[in-house]
Motif scaffolding. Structure first.
Motif, PDB file in Angstrom:
ATOM      1  N   VAL A 102      59.709 106.931  38.558  1.00  0.00           N
ATOM      2  CA  VAL A 102      59.994 105.753  37.665  1.00  0.00           C
ATOM      3  C   VAL A 102      61.550 105.466  37.944  1.00  0.00           C
ATOM      4  N   ALA A 105      62.263 103.654  41.121  1.00  0.00           N
ATOM      5  CA  ALA A 105      61.851 102.085  40.800  1.00  0.00           C
ATOM      6  C   ALA A 105      62.709 101.259  39.906  1.00  0.00           C
ATOM      7  N   GLU A 106      63.457 101.803  39.104  1.00  0.00           N
ATOM      8  CA  GLU A 106      64.562 101.108  38.513  1.00  0.00           C
ATOM      9  C   GLU A 106      65.728 101.046  39.370  1.00  0.00           C
ATOM     10  N   LYS A 109      64.610  98.116  41.244  1.00  0.00           N
ATOM     11  CA  LYS A 109      63.950  96.972  40.456  1.00  0.00           C
ATOM     12  C   LYS A 109      62.932  96.660  40.757  1.00  0.00           C
ATOM     13  N   TRP A 110      61.781  97.774  40.772  1.00  0.00           N
ATOM     14  CA  TRP A 110      60.547  97.237  41.316  1.00  0.00           C
ATOM     15  C   TRP A 110      59.722  97.433  39.776  1.00  0.00           C
ATOM     16  N   LYS A 111      59.529  96.535  39.121  1.00  0.00           N
ATOM     17  CA  LYS A 111      58.739  96.645  37.955  1.00  0.00           C
ATOM     18  C   LYS A 111      57.221  97.137  38.132  1.00  0.00           C
ATOM     19  N   GLU A 112      56.437  96.585  39.063  1.00  0.00           N
ATOM     20  CA  GLU A 112      55.179  96.978  39.198  1.00  0.00           C
ATOM     21  C   GLU A 112      55.177  98.356  39.666  1.00  0.00           C
ATOM     22  N   LYS A 114      56.941 100.917  39.001  1.00  0.00           N
ATOM     23  CA  LYS A 114      57.270 101.473  37.775  1.00  0.00           C
ATOM     24  C   LYS A 114      56.087 101.779  36.839  1.00  0.00           C
ATOM     25  N   GLU A 115      55.407 100.904  36.731  1.00  0.00           N
ATOM     26  CA  GLU A 115      54.294 100.694  35.783  1.00  0.00           C
ATOM     27  C   GLU A 115      53.106 101.467  36.626  1.00  0.00           C
ATOM     28  N   GLN A 118      53.815 105.176  36.110  1.00  0.00           N
ATOM     29  CA  GLN A 118      53.679 105.677  34.956  1.00  0.00           C
ATOM     30  C   GLN A 118      52.210 105.834  34.480  1.00  0.00           C
ATOM     31  N   LYS A 132      55.601  96.627  50.614  1.00  0.00           N
ATOM     32  CA  LYS A 132      56.857  96.245  50.862  1.00  0.00           C
ATOM     33  C   LYS A 132      57.492  96.447  52.323  1.00  0.00           C
TER      34      LYS A 132
END
Length: 229
Positions: A102, A105-106, A109-112, A114-115, A118, A132
């Protein structure tokens, strides 16, 4: 526990020193320290795996702007092993690995991503990484291959699935790596004690062999067509 004392003491000492530094000083130290931590991610002892991964995640948060690109490069180098350790049999290691991914990912800046981390959706995380940067497919294969020998069945299965997905991108591109992988899958099928994982190894080998043969046949046909013109 005596054998653990030096490593755990070193990690705790480093953590304490890090907490006393200003962010600029801590960032420089973080870049130098991360590569040494990687060796402990796969330690036999649960406490060492958990502590080293947790400390890596903490180092990501200490990175200042001018060091972020270097830390991103370092993060790519450990991406596979951290994703695979989300399948670790030790809950504390799973938690630490998920938090570290996570944090990566931050950083990117990979929001997807990160989700997905989680939710512990490892298959989709693997697909995301390949989407990617598909040029890293061979790197992913080589990095996940050692985990086929993990003493943990959950890690062997996760590595096998990740490896199989990445290897599909290699068909027709790197025959040497593909041949070595197919040999390894054949050995895994015979030595694996878990029937479901042995079956998965056999299935993965068949799929990759078929894909390799199809790509090879296609290339040969195209070559013949060019020769006939």
């Amino acid at each position: 526990m005596k054998s653990l004392l030096p490593e755990m003491t070193a990690l705790d000492t480093f953590h304490n020193v890090l907490g006393q530094l200003k962010k600029k000083e801590a960032s420089s130290m973080a870049l130098k320290a991360v590569e040494r931590l990687w060796k402990l991610f796969d330690a036999r002892e649960e406490c060492l795996r958990e502590r080293s991964i947790s400390l890596f995640k903490e180092l990501l948060g200490k990175t200042i702007r001018k060091d972020k690109e270097a830390m991103k490069r370092n993060s790519w180098k450990v991406m596979v092993r951290l994703v695979l350790h989300i399948s670790d049999e030790a809950p504390s290691v799973v938690k630490a690995s998920k938090e570290a991914v996570v944090a990566i990912a931050e950083l990117f800046k990979w929001k997807e991503f990160k989700e997905l981390a989680q939710k512990e959706e490892i298959w989709k995380m693997s697909e995301f990484l390949l989407a990617k940067d598909s040029s890293r497919a061979e790197q992913y294969v080589l990095e996940s291959q050692p985990y086929l020998l993990s003493p943990q069945a959950s890690m062997r299965e996760a590595a096998l699935r990740f490896l199989g997905l990445a290897a599909r991108r290699l068909a027709g591109r790197n025959e040497a790596t593909m041949d070595a992988l197919l040999t390894e899958l054949g050995l895994m099928e015979t030595r694996e004690k878990d029937p479901s994982i042995a079956a998965l190894a056999a299935q993965t080998g068949l799929i990759l062999t078929a894909l390799k043969d199809r790509r090879k046949s296609g290339l040969s046909l195209r070559g013949l067509c060019r020769w006939c013109r």
